[in-house]
Write a protein that holds these residues in place. Structure first.
Motif, PDB file in Angstrom:
ATOM      1  N   LEU A 212      -5.888 -59.934 -39.628  1.00  0.00           N
ATOM      2  CA  LEU A 212      -6.099 -58.698 -38.872  1.00  0.00           C
ATOM      3  C   LEU A 212      -7.212 -57.827 -39.464  1.00  0.00           C
ATOM      4  N   GLU A 213      -8.031 -58.410 -40.351  1.00  0.00           N
ATOM      5  CA  GLU A 213      -9.199 -57.679 -40.851  1.00  0.00           C
ATOM      6  C   GLU A 213     -10.188 -57.495 -39.704  1.00  0.00           C
ATOM      7  N   SER A 214     -10.821 -56.329 -39.654  1.00  0.00           N
ATOM      8  CA  SER A 214     -11.730 -56.018 -38.555  1.00  0.00           C
ATOM      9  C   SER A 214     -13.090 -55.582 -39.084  1.00  0.00           C
ATOM     10  N   LYS A 215     -14.091 -55.779 -38.227  1.00  0.00           N
ATOM     11  CA  LYS A 215     -15.458 -55.392 -38.572  1.00  0.00           C
ATOM     12  C   LYS A 215     -16.141 -54.858 -37.325  1.00  0.00           C
ATOM     13  N   VAL A 216     -16.728 -53.665 -37.424  1.00  0.00           N
ATOM     14  CA  VAL A 216     -17.432 -53.062 -36.299  1.00  0.00           C
ATOM     15  C   VAL A 216     -18.804 -53.703 -36.159  1.00  0.00           C
ATOM     16  N   LEU A 217     -19.099 -54.245 -34.973  1.00  0.00           N
ATOM     17  CA  LEU A 217     -20.370 -54.923 -34.722  1.00  0.00           C
ATOM     18  C   LEU A 217     -21.359 -54.065 -33.945  1.00  0.00           C
ATOM     19  N   ASP A 218     -20.844 -53.135 -33.126  1.00  0.00           N
ATOM     20  CA  ASP A 218     -21.742 -52.317 -32.308  1.00  0.00           C
ATOM     21  C   ASP A 218     -21.024 -51.040 -31.915  1.00  0.00           C
ATOM     22  N   GLU A 219     -21.802 -49.987 -31.694  1.00  0.00           N
ATOM     23  CA  GLU A 219     -21.252 -48.700 -31.290  1.00  0.00           C
ATOM     24  C   GLU A 219     -22.034 -48.179 -30.104  1.00  0.00           C
ATOM     25  N   ALA A 220     -21.303 -47.737 -29.072  1.00  0.00           N
ATOM     26  CA  ALA A 220     -21.949 -47.303 -27.837  1.00  0.00           C
ATOM     27  C   ALA A 220     -22.219 -45.802 -27.865  1.00  0.00           C
ATOM     28  N   THR A 221     -23.031 -45.366 -26.921  1.00  0.00           N
ATOM     29  CA  THR A 221     -23.309 -43.947 -26.748  1.00  0.00           C
ATOM     30  C   THR A 221     -22.021 -43.228 -26.360  1.00  0.00           C
ATOM     31  N   PRO A 222     -21.746 -42.049 -26.921  1.00  0.00           N
ATOM     32  CA  PRO A 222     -20.516 -41.329 -26.548  1.00  0.00           C
ATOM     33  C   PRO A 222     -20.468 -41.031 -25.053  1.00  0.00           C
ATOM     34  N   ASP A 223     -19.247 -40.883 -24.564  1.00  0.00           N
ATOM     35  CA  ASP A 223     -18.991 -40.517 -23.166  1.00  0.00           C
ATOM     36  C   ASP A 223     -19.466 -41.566 -22.171  1.00  0.00           C
ATOM     37  N   HIS A 224     -19.336 -42.846 -22.526  1.00  0.00           N
ATOM     38  CA  HIS A 224     -19.663 -43.940 -21.612  1.00  0.00           C
ATOM     39  C   HIS A 224     -18.501 -44.932 -21.592  1.00  0.00           C
ATOM     40  N   TRP A 225     -18.315 -45.590 -20.434  1.00  0.00           N
ATOM     41  CA  TRP A 225     -17.450 -46.759 -20.357  1.00  0.00           C
ATOM     42  C   TRP A 225     -18.316 -47.965 -20.694  1.00  0.00           C
ATOM     43  N   THR A 226     -17.834 -48.835 -21.569  1.00  0.00           N
ATOM     44  CA  THR A 226     -18.702 -49.864 -22.127  1.00  0.00           C
ATOM     45  C   THR A 226     -18.137 -51.265 -21.915  1.00  0.00           C
ATOM     46  N   GLU A 227     -19.017 -52.197 -21.574  1.00  0.00           N
ATOM     47  CA  GLU A 227     -18.714 -53.628 -21.554  1.00  0.00           C
ATOM     48  C   GLU A 227     -19.720 -54.325 -22.460  1.00  0.00           C
ATOM     49  N   TRP A 228     -19.272 -55.408 -23.091  1.00  0.00           N
ATOM     50  CA  TRP A 228     -20.186 -56.222 -23.883  1.00  0.00           C
ATOM     51  C   TRP A 228     -20.202 -57.642 -23.325  1.00  0.00           C
ATOM     52  N   PHE A 229     -21.368 -58.276 -23.364  1.00  0.00           N
ATOM     53  CA  PHE A 229     -21.530 -59.654 -22.919  1.00  0.00           C
ATOM     54  C   PHE A 229     -21.979 -60.495 -24.106  1.00  0.00           C
ATOM     55  N   VAL A 230     -21.321 -61.651 -24.255  1.00  0.00           N
ATOM     56  CA  VAL A 230     -21.444 -62.463 -25.461  1.00  0.00           C
ATOM     57  C   VAL A 230     -22.016 -63.821 -25.109  1.00  0.00           C
ATOM     58  N   SER A 231     -22.820 -64.372 -25.999  1.00  0.00           N
ATOM     59  CA  SER A 231     -23.428 -65.683 -25.769  1.00  0.00           C
ATOM     60  C   SER A 231     -22.392 -66.790 -25.907  1.00  0.00           C
ATOM     61  N   HIS A 272     -25.993 -50.827  -8.090  1.00  0.00           N
ATOM     62  CA  HIS A 272     -25.813 -51.925  -9.037  1.00  0.00           C
ATOM     63  C   HIS A 272     -26.145 -53.286  -8.446  1.00  0.00           C
ATOM     64  N   TYR A 273     -26.269 -53.389  -7.130  1.00  0.00           N
ATOM     65  CA  TYR A 273     -26.664 -54.682  -6.566  1.00  0.00           C
ATOM     66  C   TYR A 273     -28.110 -55.018  -6.921  1.00  0.00           C
ATOM     67  N   GLY A 274     -28.899 -54.018  -7.292  1.00  0.00           N
ATOM     68  CA  GLY A 274     -30.295 -54.271  -7.602  1.00  0.00           C
ATOM     69  C   GLY A 274     -30.493 -55.075  -8.867  1.00  0.00           C
ATOM     70  N   PHE A 275     -29.658 -54.829  -9.879  1.00  0.00           N
ATOM     71  CA  PHE A 275     -29.752 -55.574 -11.134  1.00  0.00           C
ATOM     72  C   PHE A 275     -28.542 -55.223 -11.980  1.00  0.00           C
ATOM     73  N   ASP A 276     -27.690 -56.206 -12.247  1.00  0.00           N
ATOM     74  CA  ASP A 276     -26.519 -55.957 -13.073  1.00  0.00           C
ATOM     75  C   ASP A 276     -26.075 -57.277 -13.694  1.00  0.00           C
ATOM     76  N   VAL A 277     -25.375 -57.180 -14.823  1.00  0.00           N
ATOM     77  CA  VAL A 277     -24.918 -58.373 -15.533  1.00  0.00           C
ATOM     78  C   VAL A 277     -23.545 -58.790 -15.001  1.00  0.00           C
ATOM     79  N   LEU A 278     -23.372 -60.102 -14.773  1.00  0.00           N
ATOM     80  CA  LEU A 278     -22.089 -60.639 -14.318  1.00  0.00           C
ATOM     81  C   LEU A 278     -21.330 -61.348 -15.428  1.00  0.00           C
ATOM     82  N   GLY A 279     -22.066 -61.979 -16.353  1.00  0.00           N
ATOM     83  CA  GLY A 279     -21.368 -62.731 -17.382  1.00  0.00           C
ATOM     84  C   GLY A 279     -22.323 -63.500 -18.265  1.00  0.00           C
TER      85      GLY A 279
END
Length: 715
Positions: A212-231, A272-279
């Motif tokens: 259960l050891e954890s490590k922070v990899l990235d931090e988002a701008t405050p006051d945003h809902w955030t998603e991350w996409f992984v390779s 968002h139909y103009g350009f957005d990430v799906l996966g």
């Protein structure tokens, strides 16, 4: 991309409901009968908020075990069904969250559970099959699991206030915090990626499942809902940030080695139909995106190179609708795209997969949308979720190995097409010849002519559309005996660039005319009684309801608005105060610029046209609304009151843009039910609207020009 149910269904009986896909005619659900059955009982209001039954189901990577989660009483229960031995094992005694709503297999021995704990904190747990306890993957402090539920509150805002004010150093910081699963990391057998939110900051965290050891990899701008996409190899590539206020979206390429993070795009959420990430993508440094390239009419699916910032050739496209979403195999291989339009059909890369989608569609209730919940690595088993306008949905397993469909159960204890009615699509023409469509929900036993009609324009309005999904309010109104019509007017999403642009700066113009023309079509075909027509909507739909009463005063018998816009100038002032330049520029393009368009904007603002309104108006408003300025409803009521019009305002001090708590939802639905019954129903009610009989915990603000609000109960 961005989710209740008939009778209890034991997973142990799964094999008994197998539908063979071999010879013989496919089993199909039957439409609701034309005549009300003698055993039919109209669903009660509480039935629409009774809670879900089955909430999720996934098959283990080796294809042997089906894991399900359902509500039993007020708690969640996990069951494991052995697909080979046809037996069920209840995970009895498992120490797990109060409510689990999603499951995912890490491997064939461990399940990842997402749910809410007893303090209403969203969290992620790992459970090793056979263990008595599930381990929480992330704790914000040492007392994270020291539950202290308090009956005085049931919203996040109240709990934050409670713990902040409480004289207890251990509880001195705002709570509850939340965590959610980002990636199970197929490439790493012992780690997962989760998102965390603490004090309005989202962080990407890697967690070791053993220690259960954890490590922070990235931090988002405050006051945003955030998603991350992984390779495919587990490397975080993109952060998608959606502003909590203003609704703009930013796509950020994360720092890689010596290269700093860079912004790839920023756009209003509505575009968002103009350009957005799906996966993800199987290619290194690529993601799968939805985009419109050049002057293309419809958004298609591409691979996007994060290094060169270029798009591949179109991988999946439609000639009718924008592409909405994508389906991936466990190895992140793209399987299919999903169209955004009515029916949301799949468009697969492989003809074999396309045939499989079409076969599944035949075996589920007619008119259902499909969502693929999980795919086993050998592609043999797919877990499928269904949903339709008249059915909250069901969970199924499609087994290609034995050519069969297994129904797991319904996602609601009571509601389905037998209790709601039938749904059909209507094609009609606007006054200028534009082809339009609307979804019609007819109640059980509906007559063919002279029906009472409730028109329900959708919210948004841009980037949003009516589809084949479950709309709880529309289903509720249909169950009350009304024909419910939900049009996709110009400006709606999913139908391409030209259709979207045709709604820009057309609030009260072509968009409203498209709604008006739907009513005219239904009246002309004698489907609807012209003396029993109401218009109801939320957000932009609330604006359309008020505009319908003000701009076409002889068309409707009443209008109801839930957190609707009443004045375009007030809306634009609210947008400006959000302090989001991307969002403000968008709304100036789509609504108008107050600096140069004030006269035109006031001409289509219901607040400025109150004198033309002849019919009763119901206004329902959340005082905590963060999308539409709550002042819109109060200003509208005040103007109607001064003009001596028939109006009622109910303000909910603890509600945001839409009701989420049971008490608010039940009151909103009950208010609309009472209002419509006395307006276009067959029998006038005398017991008083629900807010007048509200739960004593609520401090509702009720104003009524008819003087129908009784004195407050001193008890």
């Amino acid at each position: 991309m961005a989710g209740s149910l008939v009778r209890r269904f034991a997973v142990a009986a799964v094999a008994a409901v197998a539908i063979g896909l071999g010879g013989g005619q496919a089993a199909r659900s039957q439409a609701a009968p034309d005549v009300v059955p003698t055993t039919y009982e109209r669903p009660r209001l509480d039935d629409f908020w009774g809670g879900s039954f089955f909430t999720d189901a996934v098959v283990s990577p080796n294809g042997r075990v089906l894991a399900t989660v359902k509500f039993v009483g007020d708690e969640s229960a996990i069951e494991l069904f052995d697909m080979q031995e046809a037996r069920t094992k209840r995970a009895g005694g498992l120490d797990m969250p109060f409510h689990v709503y999603a499951l995912e297999w890490k491997d064939q021995n461990r399940l990842l559970l997402t749910g809410w704990d007893r303090e209403n904190r969203l969290g992620v747990w790992v459970w090793t099959i056979g263990d008595a306890r599930a381990k929480k993957l992330f704790r914000f402090d040492a007392q994270d699991d020291d539950y202290a539920p308090d009956p005085k509150f049931d919203t996040e805002e109240e709990s934050v206030s409670f713990y902040t004010k409480r004289d207890d150093a251990r509880r001195a910081k705002p709570r509850p915090d939340r965590t959610w699963l980002v990636s199970r990391l197929n490439s790493d057998p012992d780690r997962v990626l989760i998102g965390t939110q603490l004090e309005n900051v989202d962080r990407l965290v890697s967690v070791d499942l053993n220690t259960l050891e954890s490590k922070v990899l990235d931090e988002a701008t405050p006051d945003h809902w955030t998603e991350w996409f992984v390779s495919n190899s587990g490397v975080p590539l993109i952060r998608r940030e959606q502003a909590r206020r203003g609704s703009s979206v930013r796509l950020v390429r994360l720092a890689q080695g010596a290269k700093d993070a860079t912004t790839l795009a920023e756009f209003p959420f509505e575009e968002h139909y103009g350009f957005d990430v799906l996966g993800p993508s199987t290619k290194p440094d690529h993601v799968t995106v939805r985009a419109r390239q050049g002057n293309e009419e419809f958004a298609a699916i591409y691979d996007y190179d994060l290094v060169t910032k270029t798009f591949s050739e179109r991988r999946i496209a439609s000639t009718r609708y924008d592409m909405e979403d994508a389906i991936f195999n466990p190895d992140n291989t793209l399987v299919a795209g999903i169209e955004a339009g009515r029916g949301s059909p799949f468009v697969a890369l492989n003809p074999k997969d396309q045939a499989r989608f079409e076969e599944i569609q035949k075996r589920v209730p007619a008119g259902s949308m499909l969502r693929i919940k999980s795919i086993t690595p050998d592609d043999g088993l797919w877990t499928v979720e269904t949903e339709s306008p008249t059915d909250p949905g069901g969970l199924w397993v499609h087994d290609a190995r034995f050519n069969r469909m297994l129904k797991i159960g319904q996602t609601d204890r009571v509601l389905n097409e037998a209790s709601i009615g039938t749904a059909t699509w209507l094609d009609y023409q606007a006054r200028d010849g534009q082809a339009l469509e609307a979804l019609l929900l007819a109640p059980v036993g509906a007559q063919e002519t002279m029906m009472p009609l409730v028109v329900m324009p959708h919210g948004g309005p841009h980037g949003v559309s009516t589809d084949n999904d479950w709309d709880r309010l529309a289903a509720f109104l249909a169950s009350r005996g009304y024909l419910v019509a939900q049009p996709n007017f110009r400006g709606s999403g999913s139908k391409g660039r030209s259709f979207a642009l045709a709604g820009y700066r057309q609030w009260g113009g072509r968009m409203q005319d498209d709604v008006t023309d739907l009513v005219g079509h239904l009246v002309k075909t004698v489907r609807v009684d012209p003396k029993r027509v109401a218009i109801v909507g939320g957000s932009y739909g609330g604006y359309a309801a008020l505009a319908g009463a003000a701009l076409t005063p002889n068309l409707y018998q009443c209008a109801a608005s839930i957190n609707g816009v009443s004045d375009l100038m007030t809306k634009m002032d609210w947008v400006s105060r959000m302090g989001n330049p991307v969002s403000e520029a968008f709304w100036k393009r789509t609504v108008g610029d107050p600096a140069v368009d004030r006269v035109a904007m006031e001409r289509v603002s219901p607040l400025q046209q109150v004198g033309a309104i002849k019919v009763p108006v119901l206004l329902l408003a959340g005082d905590l609304d963060d999308i539409v300025d709550p002042k819109n409803s109060q200003l509208m009521y005040d103007a109607l009151s001064v003009a001596k019009k028939n109006a009622r305002l109910v303000r909910f001090p603890r509600m945001k843009h839409s009701p989420t708590r049971y008490t608010d939802s039940a009151t909103v639905f009950g208010e609309i039910d009472y209002f419509l019954q006395n307006c276009i129903g067959t029998e006038k009610l005398t017991s008083g609207p629900p807010a007048n009989r509200a739960n004593k915990r609520e401090a509702l603000v009720i104003m009524d020009t008819s003087g129908a609000v009784p004195a407050k109960d001193p008890k």
